[in-house]
Design a protein around this motif. Structure first.
Motif, short mmCIF file in Angstrom:
data_model
loop_
_atom_site.label_atom_id
_atom_site.label_comp_id
_atom_site.label_asym_id
_atom_site.label_seq_id
_atom_site.Cartn_x
_atom_site.Cartn_y
_atom_site.Cartn_z
N THR A 89 14.84 -8.09 -18.79
CA THR A 89 15.74 -7.32 -17.94
C THR A 89 16.96 -6.80 -18.70
O THR A 89 17.68 -5.94 -18.20
CB THR A 89 16.22 -8.18 -16.75
N LYS A 90 17.22 -7.31 -19.91
CA LYS A 90 18.37 -6.85 -20.69
C LYS A 90 18.10 -5.52 -21.40
O LYS A 90 19.01 -4.93 -21.98
CB LYS A 90 18.77 -7.90 -21.73
N TYR A 148 12.91 2.60 -15.24
CA TYR A 148 13.53 1.35 -14.81
C TYR A 148 12.46 0.34 -14.41
O TYR A 148 11.96 0.34 -13.29
CB TYR A 148 14.47 1.62 -13.64
N SER A 183 10.84 -3.54 -16.41
CA SER A 183 10.53 -4.31 -17.60
C SER A 183 9.03 -4.46 -17.77
O SER A 183 8.28 -4.53 -16.79
CB SER A 183 11.18 -5.70 -17.49
N ASP A 243 8.36 -8.14 -16.22
CA ASP A 243 8.62 -8.49 -14.81
C ASP A 243 9.13 -7.27 -14.05
O ASP A 243 10.19 -7.28 -13.43
CB ASP A 243 9.63 -9.64 -14.70
N GLU A 271 10.12 -7.37 -10.06
CA GLU A 271 11.39 -8.04 -9.82
C GLU A 271 12.56 -7.17 -10.26
O GLU A 271 13.59 -7.10 -9.58
CB GLU A 271 11.43 -9.39 -10.56
N MET A 272 12.39 -6.47 -11.38
CA MET A 272 13.47 -5.61 -11.87
C MET A 272 13.68 -4.44 -10.93
O MET A 272 14.83 -4.04 -10.66
CB MET A 272 13.12 -5.12 -13.28
N ARG A 293 13.08 -4.36 -7.69
CA ARG A 293 13.75 -4.87 -6.48
C ARG A 293 15.23 -5.12 -6.74
O ARG A 293 16.07 -4.84 -5.88
CB ARG A 293 13.06 -6.15 -6.02
N ALA A 294 15.55 -5.65 -7.93
CA ALA A 294 16.95 -5.87 -8.27
C ALA A 294 17.70 -4.55 -8.35
O ALA A 294 18.87 -4.45 -7.93
CB ALA A 294 17.06 -6.62 -9.60
N GLY A 295 17.04 -3.51 -8.86
CA GLY A 295 17.66 -2.20 -8.92
C GLY A 295 17.97 -1.65 -7.54
O GLY A 295 19.03 -1.05 -7.31
N GLU A 327 18.55 -3.43 -4.86
CA GLU A 327 19.65 -4.22 -4.29
C GLU A 327 21.00 -3.82 -4.88
O GLU A 327 22.02 -3.93 -4.22
CB GLU A 327 19.39 -5.71 -4.54
N SER A 328 20.99 -3.33 -6.14
CA SER A 328 22.25 -2.98 -6.79
C SER A 328 22.84 -1.67 -6.27
O SER A 328 24.02 -1.39 -6.47
CB SER A 328 22.03 -2.86 -8.30
#
Length: 536
Positions: free
Chosen positions: A229-230, A252, A254, A257, A260-261, A263-265, A267-268
């Protein structure tokens, strides 16, 4: 307005809609000021204007590689090149030399082997790699980037034993009930993340990648992801610090994963388009299937080479739809790695469902690779206005094995002629480091449909040089919603230019792979110049 620099007596390939070829071009600060005849353009000259005589050589827009992996390309340079050796003992010798200078317990990383080109005609095994070292974890990634082999120490460090269940979309290969060390797809992704590089090495690798890409005339890159994710943060920092000099459109997701990345995007609160002319967030990206050369891509019908095998799926349809439909709803462009025809079918289904939700403008949802696309899928691309991103250089690099694996389906692989006939805008990606980032190999393969041994693969899909140049320039800009800013030589657009060592339009097709870039100009500034001692 007076020009800062004028280029005259050239073959100026505009790559615009009419595909005009002009004599001269003027640059003023960061933008193209004018194109036309020598006389017309020289009227913009002032007392301090620099005039460059091209002597008939080509000046054209910088290439836009619409699918490449800068981090992986760069860190591969730091690893052991296993692409050149032609036997397993030669591979092991190169790895042993690296192990001898590597602290005990640290990773020895190799890349690029292709079992089809090794004298033994087989994959590496953990027993082979145990001969390299039993105190170092060793990993060698196949040329496709979807398969690797590791030694016993690496399996131990990753906590993988014979009873470890296969991950969804992957396989820990076994021979006579024992782990062979061969890791397919998601299994490879699972172990590779244990062999991650330090931030210092990643930045060093990104610098090496950027310089190589500049030498090939690549001024913009759609970066298709790295491990972890980094990756996005590293890439953004590298652009900000001018470690990576190209303009970057970052997909966008990874490699290890992606769901998950994504979904995190969501949420951000970020979405496609965030950024500036140098670094911009691109589409949300998932993985559907494997590689064309493995072969592990997901096909409708079994492989000709293996009647029981149709490849690997990372995700089922509902697992693909759930995050990508949410991404579409929140303003993202969406895409997925889809190589086999079943995978392409799945991504089109997701795009069609997304468009049912309606949107104010064409979101230009993409399909990365779209490796096997028969007429029914091409028609659905046309109807949904999806943007395929094919990799014609694969035909050159891996084409000798395609007929064995896919038979008559090679006539539907990377079907550029069908895209043009159906007026489907497409962009071209190298998928480097899976194959060379050198665009001239992609151009050659797209126009000739020839593998490196000269085998003809689906001659019905051969494209014209004009079409592929436009796809490699304007098409890349279109795929990132930036065609108003770059991709053609038109007044007002960014002065992202390259000068070739000859005329690309009049040289024999057979010479395309040998073309070299003499100068790369980015935003009006020269960032690369070919030196006489440079050898490619």
């Amino acid at each position: 307005m007076k020009a800062d620099k004028i280029f005259i007596n050239g073959e100026l390939v505009t790559a615009d809609e009419q595909f005009q070829v002009c004599e001269a071009l003027a640059v003023q600060e960061e933008s193209i000021l004018q194109t036309g005849t020598n006389d017309e353009v020289m009227k913009t000259a002032g007392a301090d204007t620099e005039v460059v005589d091209l002597g008939g050589r080509t000046l054209m827009p910088g290439f836009i590689d619409a699918h490449a992996h800068l981090e992986l390309y760069g860190t591969n340079i730091l690893g052991v090149d296993c692409k050149q050796p032609r036997s397993i003992p030669e591979v092991l010798k190169a790895l042993k030399e690296r192990a001898a200078e590597t602290p005990e317990g640290c990773w020895v990383r190799g890349w690029g082997y292709n079992q089809n080109e090794l004298a033994e005609g087989r994959h590496l095994t953990r027993w082979d790699l145990d001969k390299v070292s039993t105190s170092h974890p060793v990993i060698v990634v196949r040329t496709c980037g979807h398969i690797s082999c590791v030694n016993s120490k690496a399996l131990e460090m990753a906590g993988i034993v014979t009873s470890t269940p296969d991950p969804p979309g992957g396989s820990y290969h076994k021979t006579n009930g024992q782990l062979s060390g061969l890791l397919l797809e998601a299994a490879h992704m699972t172990v590779f993340q244990h062999a991650d590089y330090s931030e210092e090495d990643i930045m060093k690798g990104l610098a090496l990648a950027s310089q190589d890409f500049l030498s090939y005339g690549i001024t913009s890159v759609h970066d298709a992801g790295g491990y972890g994710t980094k990756h996005i943060r590293y890439l953004q920092q590298a652009v900000q610090k001018c470690i990576v000099k190209q303009r970057v459109y970052a997909l966008y997701g990874s490699l290890s994963d992606a769901p998950e990345m994504v979904r995190a995007g969501l949420e951000s609160g970020i979405s496609t388009g965030l950024g500036d002319d140098w670094f911009r967030i691109g589409p949300a990206k998932l993985f559907i299937d494997g590689s064309s050369s493995g072969p592990t891509c997901r096909t409708r019908e079994p492989y000709d080479s293996s009647p029981e095998d149709r490849g690997i799926l990372y995700l089922q349809q509902h697992q693909l739809d759930e995050p990508l439909l949410q991404a579409h709803k929140h303003g993202w462009q969406i895409t997925a790695h889809a190589m086999g025809d079943e995978a392409v079918d799945m991504m089109l289904h997701t795009i069609e469902r997304a468009l049912d939700q309606k949107s104010a403008a064409n979101p230009r949802h993409r399909i990365e690779h779209a490796g096997i696309a028969p007429p029914d899928l091409v028609e659905r691309m046309r109807q949904s206005e999806a943007v395929p991103v094919p990799n014609p250089a694969f035909l050159y690099e891996f084409g000798d094995g395609y007929e064995t694996d896919y038979g008559g389906r090679v006539s539907h692989m990377f079907p550029l002629k069908s895209y043009s006939d159906q007026h489907i805008p497409y962009a071209v990606g190298s998928d480097s480091p899976i194959t060379t980032p050198n665009p001239f190999y992609g151009l050659y393969a797209a126009v000739t449909r020839r593998s490196k041994s000269g085998r003809l693969l689906g001659a019905n899909q051969a494209a014209s040089l004009e079409e592929v140049i436009r796809a490699y320039t304007w098409g890349g800009a279109y795929a990132s919603h930036e065609e108003h800013r770059k991709g053609t030589l038109e007044p007002g657009k960014a002065a992202d230019l390259i000068i070739l060592d000859r005329s690309i339009m009049s040289c024999p097709v057979s010479e395309l792979p040998g073309i070299q870039v003499e100068t790369t100009i980015l935003n009006g500034k020269t960032v690369y110049t070919l030196q006489k001692e440079d050898v490619y």
